[in-house]
Design an enzyme around this catalytic site. Structure first.
Site, PDB file in Angstrom:
ATOM      1  N   GLU A  29      -5.436  -8.310   0.773  1.00  0.00           N
ATOM      2  CA  GLU A  29      -6.035  -7.937   2.058  1.00  0.00           C
ATOM      3  C   GLU A  29      -7.506  -7.632   1.850  1.00  0.00           C
ATOM      4  OE1 GLU A  29      -4.411  -4.801   4.499  1.00  0.00           O
ATOM      5  OE2 GLU A  29      -2.349  -5.423   4.048  1.00  0.00           O
ATOM      6  N   GLU A  53       0.797  -1.225   0.000  1.00  0.00           N
ATOM      7  CA  GLU A  53       0.000   0.000   0.000  1.00  0.00           C
ATOM      8  C   GLU A  53       0.837   1.286   0.000  1.00  0.00           C
ATOM      9  OE1 GLU A  53      -4.031  -1.703   2.193  1.00  0.00           O
ATOM     10  OE2 GLU A  53      -2.757  -0.272   3.267  1.00  0.00           O
TER      11      GLU A  53
END
Length: 446
Positions: A349, A168
């Protein structure tokens, strides 16, 4: 949660769970590890909601065999963990064999249990010493990251089944360097764009280092969110388009050979950098939690957009909207936007926080999480049906853990952790997922 049976996923679909080093490992000063930016940030009064830190977290560093046993009982194909840069190259310097020893033990135990190790090299825990010399604002950090990637690959390259360079990078850019809500706590707003470029350059250099060691396949994990304009003015719609470019395209366009979106480049870019960044990858990791509402920025705002809450959704304990269809939308958008340049996708995720508490008999019944996972898995199946090559789904997270600036106040785990005793208690969602995985494996395939 629907009572309709879960549709069958393709043969070879990967079932996994994810964690990150600073959130679960503890052992903050064990075996030569030195501080990361999160140690420093958590040690600054007022930064963490409950004043806690990841110094002990879930003590996974000393209890990893217990956690591998939980993974084996769950029946997952893969376990996504992160390697702590400050363990492997303390202070960003020489290689620390003791730090690598821990990850070698973990990887070997996973393989013995029949679980594929998936290693993320950077999940936000930059060595503090590198931050002190400029951090991700400094080009040299990308070079140091490649050296670190090489060191990990030299030890584990023959056993890790998927390498993820960065986790991320948009969130690390925006919260860590844009607004200052995460470590290292810099509020630079759009002046933080060199951080984006140097993270992407680090990714490209690490891909080369991993390939040189014969390690692979290689991926990066990006955070994606469908952007919803709130308001009906042209300014609101323009703000949503601009934020979409920042959140969803800034770290995807350059990876897939398009260069930076208009208006989001930086003087930090040098000749040849974009070729390094666009080195082919084998998998694109997709992290998804919720859609984002955007409207035009108020006068005087340092940003050209304003983030607003979206109404009409159930909400998690983080006050995030629960919108499974957003995951389908993101996956379908990636497929439509990038076409043949998009590599196979894995959802690396997907998860939720709820206020999970043991009942009088010690059980943790988390029906909201079961409903969340059920809905999001169905959304993945819808994307696959629409033609997206989605090869796996990883639940965030195996364990309740230290949730960044929220400290220990939010629980994302399939397994409840009593932080005083370190007792692990599988929740109802753990049993539900275990049964779902077993049923998937037992189902006949055409």
């Amino acid at each position: 949660m629907t009572t309709t049976p879960m549709p069958a996923f393709p043969a070879g679909f990967r079932w996994g769970v994810s964690t990150s080093a600073y959130q679960i490992e503890g052992g903050a000063d064990a075996d030569g590890r030195t501080p990361s930016i999160w140690d420093t940030f958590a040690g600054t009064p007022g930064r963490i909601v409950d004043g806690s830190s990841g110094e002990t977290a879930c003590d996974h560093y000393h209890r990893h065999t217990t956690d591998v046993a939980l993974l084996a009982d769950l029946g997952v194909d893969a376990y996504r963990f992160s390697v702590a840069w400050p363990r492997v190259r303390p202070d960003g310097g020489a290689v620390n064999p003791a730090g690598l020893d821990f990850y070698e033990r973990l990887v070997d135990d996973l393989l013995t249990a029949g679980i594929d190790p998936v290693a993320t090299l950077f999940h936000w825990d930059l060595p503090q010493s590198l931050q002190d010399t400029g951090g991700w604002l400094h080009r040299d950090t990308a070079e140091r990251f490649a050296e670190y990637a090489d060191a990990v690959a030299a030890r584990l390259g023959d056993r890790v089944k998927l390498w993820i360079t960065l986790n991320e990078p948009f969130i690390h850019l925006s919260l860590g360097h844009g607004t200052g809500e995460h470590a290292p706590g810099q509020a630079l707003f759009l002046d933080a764009l060199p951080v984006a470029h140097h993270q992407l350059l680090a990714h490209g250099l690490a891909v080369a280092a991993l390939r040189a060691r014969g390690a692979g396949p290689v991926a990066i994990t990006n955070h994606y969110s469908p952007i919803r304009p709130v308001g009906d003015t042209e300014a609101d719609r323009a703000a949503a388009v601009g934020y979409h470019a920042l959140h969803n395209r800034l770290f995807t366009d350059p990876l897939l050979g398009r260069g930076y979106p208009t208006g989001l480049t930086t003087p930090a870019v040098r000749d040849g950098d974009l070729d390094v960044i666009a080195a082919p990858i084998d998998v694109l990791g997709v992290n998804y939690y919720n859609p984002t509402g955007i409207r035009a920025a108020p006068e005087g705002s340092p940003l050209p957009f304003d983030l607003v809450e979206l109404d009409g959704y159930p909400r998690t304990a983080c006050d995030w909207p629960v919108a499974p269809g957003g995951l389908r939308d993101v996956l379908v958008w990636l497929h439509a936007e990038y076409g043949d340049t998009l590599p196979p996708v894995q959802v690396t995720e997907s998860g939720c926080a709820y206020d999970d508490r043991p009942d009088a008999e010690g059980r943790v019944v988390d029906t909201d999480r079961i409903a969340y996972l059920d809905g999001h898995l169905r959304a993945v199946h819808e994307a696959i049906t629409a033609g997206v090559d989605v090869q796996g789904y990883y639940v965030w997270s195996l364990l309740d853990n230290w949730e960044w600036a929220e400290g220990f106040t939010k629980r994302f785990g399939l397994v409840h952790v009593d932080y005083d005793t370190q007792t692990r208690t599988p929740k109802s969602s753990y049993t539900w997922l275990r049964d779902l995985i077993a049923a998937h494996r037992a189902a006949p395939r055409r």
